[in-house]
Design a protein around this motif. Structure first.
Motif, PDB file in Angstrom:
ATOM      1  N   GLU A 111      13.452  -0.997 -17.836  1.00  0.00           N
ATOM      2  CA  GLU A 111      14.885  -0.733 -18.294  1.00  0.00           C
ATOM      3  C   GLU A 111      15.411  -1.862 -18.940  1.00  0.00           C
ATOM      4  O   GLU A 111      15.536  -2.938 -18.603  1.00  0.00           O
ATOM      5  N   ASP A 112      15.871  -1.452 -20.204  1.00  0.00           N
ATOM      6  CA  ASP A 112      16.516  -2.787 -20.662  1.00  0.00           C
ATOM      7  C   ASP A 112      18.038  -3.018 -20.128  1.00  0.00           C
ATOM      8  O   ASP A 112      18.451  -2.468 -19.227  1.00  0.00           O
ATOM      9  N   GLU A 113      18.549  -4.287 -20.408  1.00  0.00           N
ATOM     10  CA  GLU A 113      19.738  -4.707 -19.706  1.00  0.00           C
ATOM     11  C   GLU A 113      20.910  -3.880 -19.862  1.00  0.00           C
ATOM     12  O   GLU A 113      21.796  -3.788 -19.054  1.00  0.00           O
ATOM     13  N   GLU A 114      20.953  -2.998 -20.711  1.00  0.00           N
ATOM     14  CA  GLU A 114      22.168  -2.105 -21.040  1.00  0.00           C
ATOM     15  C   GLU A 114      21.994  -0.844 -20.425  1.00  0.00           C
ATOM     16  O   GLU A 114      22.718  -0.068 -20.260  1.00  0.00           O
ATOM     17  N   GLY A 115      20.684  -0.561 -19.738  1.00  0.00           N
ATOM     18  CA  GLY A 115      20.389   0.687 -19.370  1.00  0.00           C
ATOM     19  C   GLY A 115      20.532   1.682 -20.283  1.00  0.00           C
ATOM     20  O   GLY A 115      20.300   3.089 -19.838  1.00  0.00           O
ATOM     21  N   SER A 116      20.135   1.411 -21.663  1.00  0.00           N
ATOM     22  CA  SER A 116      20.289   2.592 -22.521  1.00  0.00           C
ATOM     23  C   SER A 116      18.814   2.951 -22.914  1.00  0.00           C
ATOM     24  O   SER A 116      18.582   3.919 -23.365  1.00  0.00           O
ATOM     25  N   SER A 146       5.003 -12.476 -13.810  1.00  0.00           N
ATOM     26  CA  SER A 146       5.233 -13.728 -14.650  1.00  0.00           C
ATOM     27  C   SER A 146       6.605 -13.893 -14.970  1.00  0.00           C
ATOM     28  O   SER A 146       7.434 -12.826 -14.509  1.00  0.00           O
ATOM     29  N   GLU A 147       7.026 -14.912 -15.536  1.00  0.00           N
ATOM     30  CA  GLU A 147       8.388 -15.206 -15.877  1.00  0.00           C
ATOM     31  C   GLU A 147       8.634 -14.620 -17.444  1.00  0.00           C
ATOM     32  O   GLU A 147       9.823 -15.098 -17.829  1.00  0.00           O
ATOM     33  N   LYS A 148       7.636 -14.150 -18.175  1.00  0.00           N
ATOM     34  CA  LYS A 148       7.687 -13.734 -19.657  1.00  0.00           C
ATOM     35  C   LYS A 148       8.775 -12.717 -19.697  1.00  0.00           C
ATOM     36  O   LYS A 148       9.522 -12.606 -20.951  1.00  0.00           O
ATOM     37  N   LEU A 149       9.204 -12.011 -19.027  1.00  0.00           N
ATOM     38  CA  LEU A 149       9.934 -10.786 -19.170  1.00  0.00           C
ATOM     39  C   LEU A 149      11.486 -11.299 -19.259  1.00  0.00           C
ATOM     40  O   LEU A 149      12.435 -10.524 -19.917  1.00  0.00           O
ATOM     41  N   GLU A 150      11.746 -12.404 -18.660  1.00  0.00           N
ATOM     42  CA  GLU A 150      13.228 -12.879 -18.395  1.00  0.00           C
ATOM     43  C   GLU A 150      14.027 -13.115 -19.651  1.00  0.00           C
ATOM     44  O   GLU A 150      15.154 -12.801 -19.561  1.00  0.00           O
ATOM     45  N   SER A 151      13.471 -13.438 -20.743  1.00  0.00           N
ATOM     46  CA  SER A 151      14.379 -13.408 -22.031  1.00  0.00           C
ATOM     47  C   SER A 151      14.384 -12.358 -22.870  1.00  0.00           C
ATOM     48  O   SER A 151      14.726 -12.543 -24.054  1.00  0.00           O
ATOM     49  N   THR A 152      13.756 -11.371 -22.554  1.00  0.00           N
ATOM     50  CA  THR A 152      13.563 -10.252 -23.397  1.00  0.00           C
ATOM     51  C   THR A 152      14.609  -9.093 -23.299  1.00  0.00           C
ATOM     52  O   THR A 152      14.791  -8.197 -24.179  1.00  0.00           O
ATOM     53  N   GLY A 153      15.619  -9.266 -22.253  1.00  0.00           N
ATOM     54  CA  GLY A 153      16.518  -8.116 -21.976  1.00  0.00           C
ATOM     55  C   GLY A 153      16.129  -6.970 -21.290  1.00  0.00           C
ATOM     56  O   GLY A 153      16.910  -5.997 -21.364  1.00  0.00           O
ATOM     57  N   TRP A 154      14.896  -7.275 -20.789  1.00  0.00           N
ATOM     58  CA  TRP A 154      14.260  -6.044 -19.896  1.00  0.00           C
ATOM     59  C   TRP A 154      13.923  -6.526 -18.595  1.00  0.00           C
ATOM     60  O   TRP A 154      13.758  -7.615 -18.444  1.00  0.00           O
ATOM     61  N   SER A 155      13.894  -5.378 -17.718  1.00  0.00           N
ATOM     62  CA  SER A 155      13.424  -5.884 -16.624  1.00  0.00           C
ATOM     63  C   SER A 155      12.586  -4.801 -15.790  1.00  0.00           C
ATOM     64  O   SER A 155      12.757  -3.733 -16.169  1.00  0.00           O
ATOM     65  N   PHE A 156      11.809  -5.136 -14.902  1.00  0.00           N
ATOM     66  CA  PHE A 156      10.939  -4.190 -14.106  1.00  0.00           C
ATOM     67  C   PHE A 156      11.634  -4.032 -12.455  1.00  0.00           C
ATOM     68  O   PHE A 156      11.366  -4.562 -11.619  1.00  0.00           O
ATOM     69  N   PRO A 157      12.657  -2.835 -12.594  1.00  0.00           N
ATOM     70  CA  PRO A 157      13.407  -2.577 -11.472  1.00  0.00           C
ATOM     71  C   PRO A 157      12.225  -2.004 -10.546  1.00  0.00           C
ATOM     72  O   PRO A 157      11.540  -1.071 -10.975  1.00  0.00           O
ATOM     73  N   LYS A 158      12.141  -2.386  -9.160  1.00  0.00           N
ATOM     74  CA  LYS A 158      11.246  -2.161  -8.273  1.00  0.00           C
ATOM     75  C   LYS A 158      11.715  -1.158  -7.306  1.00  0.00           C
ATOM     76  O   LYS A 158      12.855  -1.117  -6.896  1.00  0.00           O
ATOM     77  N   GLY A 159      10.773  -0.244  -6.628  1.00  0.00           N
ATOM     78  CA  GLY A 159      11.251   0.542  -5.662  1.00  0.00           C
ATOM     79  C   GLY A 159      11.569   1.877  -5.917  1.00  0.00           C
ATOM     80  O   GLY A 159      11.584   2.452  -6.831  1.00  0.00           O
ATOM     81  N   LYS A 160      11.552   2.798  -4.636  1.00  0.00           N
ATOM     82  CA  LYS A 160      11.483   4.088  -4.851  1.00  0.00           C
ATOM     83  C   LYS A 160      12.662   4.851  -5.525  1.00  0.00           C
ATOM     84  O   LYS A 160      12.974   5.678  -6.261  1.00  0.00           O
ATOM     85  N   VAL A 220       8.944   4.485 -25.424  1.00  0.00           N
ATOM     86  CA  VAL A 220      10.227   4.131 -24.883  1.00  0.00           C
ATOM     87  C   VAL A 220      11.245   5.465 -25.249  1.00  0.00           C
ATOM     88  O   VAL A 220      11.103   5.904 -26.265  1.00  0.00           O
ATOM     89  N   VAL A 221      12.006   5.694 -24.190  1.00  0.00           N
ATOM     90  CA  VAL A 221      12.974   6.675 -24.407  1.00  0.00           C
ATOM     91  C   VAL A 221      14.354   6.239 -24.328  1.00  0.00           C
ATOM     92  O   VAL A 221      14.691   5.281 -23.556  1.00  0.00           O
ATOM     93  N   TRP A 222      15.332   6.990 -24.790  1.00  0.00           N
ATOM     94  CA  TRP A 222      16.876   7.028 -24.677  1.00  0.00           C
ATOM     95  C   TRP A 222      17.178   7.977 -23.753  1.00  0.00           C
ATOM     96  O   TRP A 222      17.369   9.043 -24.241  1.00  0.00           O
ATOM     97  N   PRO A 223      17.586   7.682 -22.506  1.00  0.00           N
ATOM     98  CA  PRO A 223      17.867   8.778 -21.530  1.00  0.00           C
ATOM     99  C   PRO A 223      19.241   9.421 -21.801  1.00  0.00           C
ATOM    100  O   PRO A 223      19.347  10.326 -21.127  1.00  0.00           O
ATOM    101  N   PHE A 224      20.011   8.686 -22.457  1.00  0.00           N
ATOM    102  CA  PHE A 224      21.259   9.504 -22.676  1.00  0.00           C
ATOM    103  C   PHE A 224      21.399  10.094 -23.894  1.00  0.00           C
ATOM    104  O   PHE A 224      22.303  10.602 -24.410  1.00  0.00           O
TER     105      PHE A 224
END
Length: 160
Positions: free
Chosen positions: A112-117, A74-88, A134-138
């Motif tokens: 992942e959020d758009e800042e990668g944080s 769906s396109e619901k995620l586009e305006s949220t600042g998050w994305s579903f990166p795909k792939g291994k 939801v985690v803060w990897p840094f």
């Protein structure tokens, strides 16, 4: 004429910009969707990612919830600042980072959020794998976990 613009990874050289976009007519897009294995491999990449998790965690029988697949298409995620990166590459890199830096081996990153944080992850619990954290990897390990949701729908509705 209806066109769709999709990002396409093109081998870089000194004359090409970093982000490349190609415009297709609707009929060209339909042809590519049916015939181009590189551009449209969503289901294959999901299967590939499930295999990676299951190879690293024998007995987990991990499957992405159907809601994940529905949200991603769906396109619901586009305006949220998050994305579903795909792939291994995304999956293995993020799982490896969590394992190396935080000694955490039971999370399956899916967004992942758009800042990668921040990363949204399924908790690998060998039962239904539906819980989302939801985690803060840094952050340091004590501050890694930020929020927990019972499933991806709750995360989508309340967390983003």
């Amino acid at each position: 004429m209806i066109t769709k613009i999709i990002p396409v990874k093109i081998q870089q050289n000194y004359m090409q910009p970093k982000n490349n976009f190609i415009s297709f007519t609707a009929s060209q897009f339909e042809y590519l969707e049916k015939n181009d294995k590189e551009l449209f491999m969503f289901d294959k990449s999901i299967e590939e990612m499930e295999n990676i998790v299951n190879e690293q965690h024998p007995g987990a029988n991990f499957k992405y919830p159907k809601e994940f697949k529905e949200y991603d298409k769906s396109e619901k995620l586009e305006s949220t600042g998050w994305s579903f990166p795909k792939g291994k590459n995304f999956l293995t890199a993020k799982m490896e980072d969590l394992k190396i830096f935080h000694k955490v081996d039971d999370l399956v990153p899916f967004a992942e959020d758009e800042e990668g944080s921040e990363l949204a992850c399924f908790i690998l619990d060998y039962k239904n794998n539906a819980k989302v954290v939801v985690v803060w990897p840094f952050a340091n390990t004590e501050n890694l976990y930020q929020e927990e949701y019972k499933n991806i729908t709750e995360w989508f509705e309340e967390g983003i």
